[in-house]
Design a protein around this motif. Structure first.
Motif, PDB file in Angstrom:
ATOM      1  N   ASP A 122     -18.057  -9.169 -30.291  1.00 20.57           N
ATOM      2  CA  ASP A 122     -17.047  -9.513 -29.297  1.00 20.57           C
ATOM      3  C   ASP A 122     -16.612 -10.952 -29.516  1.00 20.57           C
ATOM      4  O   ASP A 122     -17.354 -11.741 -30.110  1.00 20.57           O
ATOM      5  CB  ASP A 122     -17.611  -9.343 -27.880  1.00 20.57           C
ATOM      6  N   VAL A 123     -15.407 -11.282 -29.049  1.00 24.39           N
ATOM      7  CA  VAL A 123     -14.843 -12.614 -29.219  1.00 24.39           C
ATOM      8  C   VAL A 123     -14.147 -13.026 -27.923  1.00 24.39           C
ATOM      9  O   VAL A 123     -13.464 -12.214 -27.311  1.00 24.39           O
ATOM     10  CB  VAL A 123     -13.815 -12.648 -30.378  1.00 24.39           C
ATOM     11  N   ALA A 124     -14.338 -14.265 -27.518  1.00 27.49           N
ATOM     12  CA  ALA A 124     -13.545 -14.887 -26.452  1.00 27.49           C
ATOM     13  C   ALA A 124     -12.869 -16.091 -27.093  1.00 27.49           C
ATOM     14  O   ALA A 124     -13.544 -16.992 -27.599  1.00 27.49           O
ATOM     15  CB  ALA A 124     -14.431 -15.312 -25.288  1.00 27.49           C
ATOM     16  N   SER A 125     -11.549 -16.106 -27.099  1.00 28.93           N
ATOM     17  CA  SER A 125     -10.831 -17.092 -27.899  1.00 28.93           C
ATOM     18  C   SER A 125     -10.958 -18.522 -27.379  1.00 28.93           C
ATOM     19  O   SER A 125     -10.886 -19.461 -28.159  1.00 28.93           O
ATOM     20  CB  SER A 125      -9.356 -16.712 -28.008  1.00 28.93           C
ATOM     21  N   GLN A 126     -11.154 -18.723 -26.088  1.00 28.52           N
ATOM     22  CA  GLN A 126     -11.275 -20.084 -25.568  1.00 28.52           C
ATOM     23  C   GLN A 126     -12.304 -20.126 -24.451  1.00 28.52           C
ATOM     24  O   GLN A 126     -12.106 -19.522 -23.410  1.00 28.52           O
ATOM     25  CB  GLN A 126      -9.925 -20.586 -25.045  1.00 28.52           C
ATOM     26  N   VAL A 127     -13.401 -20.827 -24.687  1.00 32.97           N
ATOM     27  CA  VAL A 127     -14.420 -21.047 -23.664  1.00 32.97           C
ATOM     28  C   VAL A 127     -14.777 -22.524 -23.638  1.00 32.97           C
ATOM     29  O   VAL A 127     -14.601 -23.239 -24.633  1.00 32.97           O
ATOM     30  CB  VAL A 127     -15.698 -20.193 -23.885  1.00 32.97           C
ATOM     31  N   ALA A 128     -15.260 -22.975 -22.491  1.00 32.08           N
ATOM     32  CA  ALA A 128     -15.763 -24.338 -22.341  1.00 32.08           C
ATOM     33  C   ALA A 128     -17.137 -24.233 -21.698  1.00 32.08           C
ATOM     34  O   ALA A 128     -17.354 -23.414 -20.810  1.00 32.08           O
ATOM     35  CB  ALA A 128     -14.827 -25.170 -21.479  1.00 32.08           C
ATOM     36  N   LEU A 129     -18.069 -25.041 -22.153  1.00 33.92           N
ATOM     37  CA  LEU A 129     -19.442 -25.011 -21.656  1.00 33.92           C
ATOM     38  C   LEU A 129     -19.662 -26.152 -20.664  1.00 33.92           C
ATOM     39  O   LEU A 129     -19.295 -27.294 -20.924  1.00 33.92           O
ATOM     40  CB  LEU A 129     -20.422 -25.142 -22.817  1.00 33.92           C
ATOM     41  N   TYR A 130     -20.263 -25.818 -19.520  1.00 39.46           N
ATOM     42  CA  TYR A 130     -20.609 -26.787 -18.490  1.00 39.46           C
ATOM     43  C   TYR A 130     -22.110 -26.752 -18.265  1.00 39.46           C
ATOM     44  O   TYR A 130     -22.749 -25.721 -18.436  1.00 39.46           O
ATOM     45  CB  TYR A 130     -19.913 -26.452 -17.165  1.00 39.46           C
ATOM     46  N   ASN A 139     -25.906 -32.205  -8.095  1.00 32.97           N
ATOM     47  CA  ASN A 139     -25.540 -30.881  -7.581  1.00 32.97           C
ATOM     48  C   ASN A 139     -24.107 -30.507  -7.967  1.00 32.97           C
ATOM     49  O   ASN A 139     -23.384 -29.896  -7.177  1.00 32.97           O
ATOM     50  CB  ASN A 139     -25.727 -30.824  -6.061  1.00 32.97           C
ATOM     51  N   GLN A 140     -23.707 -30.889  -9.183  1.00 38.04           N
ATOM     52  CA  GLN A 140     -22.351 -30.631  -9.656  1.00 38.04           C
ATOM     53  C   GLN A 140     -22.377 -30.140 -11.094  1.00 38.04           C
ATOM     54  O   GLN A 140     -23.295 -30.428 -11.853  1.00 38.04           O
ATOM     55  CB  GLN A 140     -21.488 -31.895  -9.577  1.00 38.04           C
ATOM     56  N   TRP A 141     -21.303 -29.397 -11.445  1.00 35.54           N
ATOM     57  CA  TRP A 141     -21.113 -28.956 -12.825  1.00 35.54           C
ATOM     58  C   TRP A 141     -20.487 -30.087 -13.609  1.00 35.54           C
ATOM     59  O   TRP A 141     -19.570 -30.748 -13.139  1.00 35.54           O
ATOM     60  CB  TRP A 141     -20.202 -27.730 -12.871  1.00 35.54           C
ATOM     61  N   GLU A 142     -20.980 -30.298 -14.833  1.00 34.38           N
ATOM     62  CA  GLU A 142     -20.442 -31.324 -15.718  1.00 34.38           C
ATOM     63  C   GLU A 142     -20.015 -30.666 -17.021  1.00 34.38           C
ATOM     64  O   GLU A 142     -20.793 -29.936 -17.636  1.00 34.38           O
ATOM     65  CB  GLU A 142     -21.505 -32.385 -16.001  1.00 34.38           C
ATOM     66  N   LYS A 143     -18.792 -30.954 -17.422  1.00 36.26           N
ATOM     67  CA  LYS A 143     -18.293 -30.396 -18.670  1.00 36.26           C
ATOM     68  C   LYS A 143     -19.026 -31.045 -19.832  1.00 36.26           C
ATOM     69  O   LYS A 143     -19.235 -32.258 -19.854  1.00 36.26           O
ATOM     70  CB  LYS A 143     -16.790 -30.625 -18.790  1.00 36.26           C
ATOM     71  N   THR A 144     -19.442 -30.209 -20.795  1.00 35.50           N
ATOM     72  CA  THR A 144     -20.105 -30.726 -21.988  1.00 35.50           C
ATOM     73  C   THR A 144     -19.054 -30.970 -23.069  1.00 35.50           C
ATOM     74  O   THR A 144     -17.868 -30.742 -22.865  1.00 35.50           O
ATOM     75  CB  THR A 144     -21.151 -29.726 -22.512  1.00 35.50           C
ATOM     76  N   GLU A 145     -19.514 -31.397 -24.205  1.00 32.79           N
ATOM     77  CA  GLU A 145     -18.623 -31.606 -25.352  1.00 32.79           C
ATOM     78  C   GLU A 145     -18.565 -30.348 -26.222  1.00 32.79           C
ATOM     79  O   GLU A 145     -18.381 -30.450 -27.441  1.00 32.79           O
ATOM     80  CB  GLU A 145     -19.113 -32.803 -26.177  1.00 32.79           C
ATOM     81  N   LEU A 184     -14.497 -29.509 -30.636  1.00 33.25           N
ATOM     82  CA  LEU A 184     -14.541 -30.936 -30.323  1.00 33.25           C
ATOM     83  C   LEU A 184     -15.453 -31.724 -31.250  1.00 33.25           C
ATOM     84  O   LEU A 184     -15.309 -32.936 -31.381  1.00 33.25           O
ATOM     85  CB  LEU A 184     -14.996 -31.143 -28.869  1.00 33.25           C
ATOM     86  N   SER A 185     -16.422 -31.049 -31.859  1.00 33.00           N
ATOM     87  CA  SER A 185     -17.345 -31.736 -32.764  1.00 33.00           C
ATOM     88  C   SER A 185     -18.001 -30.705 -33.677  1.00 33.00           C
ATOM     89  O   SER A 185     -17.703 -29.515 -33.602  1.00 33.00           O
ATOM     90  CB  SER A 185     -18.425 -32.490 -31.965  1.00 33.00           C
ATOM     91  N   MET A 186     -18.924 -31.160 -34.486  1.00 34.64           N
ATOM     92  CA  MET A 186     -19.642 -30.267 -35.396  1.00 34.64           C
ATOM     93  C   MET A 186     -20.842 -29.606 -34.704  1.00 34.64           C
ATOM     94  O   MET A 186     -21.560 -28.837 -35.316  1.00 34.64           O
ATOM     95  CB  MET A 186     -20.130 -31.054 -36.623  1.00 34.64           C
TER      96      MET A 186
END
Length: 125
Positions: free
Chosen positions: A30-38, A45-51, A75-77
């Motif tokens: 399966d593939v999801a074309s755009q995801v961001a990890l938090y 007590n908050q979500w923080e976006k990772t790199e 965003l990086s290797m």
């Protein structure tokens, strides 16, 4: 055929790139074309976006653990590689797919979290 989801040369290139990270990957499931990890910060007590953000691939492997997923980071290797095991705890809260191994993480999937959650659930069970 190199990949279940993409045909021709592009699928072969994607599979070959994944196999550079894990030589035991045999098929893209399966593939999801755009995801961001938090990451969930328990102090604030908050979500923080990772790199880590990019295309997510769910795949089958020839050895245990027999499934996993990776985010090919734009965003990086530093790519995220995650084996799918019974210890993987996840929950769908669209547009997010929450998962936990040692900490809490979430993936923001533009439109494919539901399909991805079903695919991961099938691999675990």
């Amino acid at each position: 055929s190199c990949s279940l989801l993409t045909s021709g040369q592009e699928g072969c290139f994607i599979l070959a790139a994944l196999q550079q990270l894990d030589p035991y990957i045999k098929k893209i499931m399966d593939v999801a074309s755009q995801v961001a990890l938090y990451n969930f910060n328990t102090n604030t007590n908050q979500w923080e976006k990772t790199e880590v953000e990019g295309t997510l691939f769910v795949y089958a492997r020839t050895v245990a653990p027999f499934h996993g997923f990776t985010i090919m980071n734009r965003l990086s290797m530093n790519n995220l590689m995650q084996p799918i095991t019974k210890e993987l705890d996840f929950k769908l809260q669209e547009p997010f797919l929450l998962y936990r191994i040692t900490g809490f993480f979430t993936m923001e999937c533009s439109s494919s979290c539901r399909l991805l959650a079903v695919g991961i659930h099938q691999q675990i069970n």
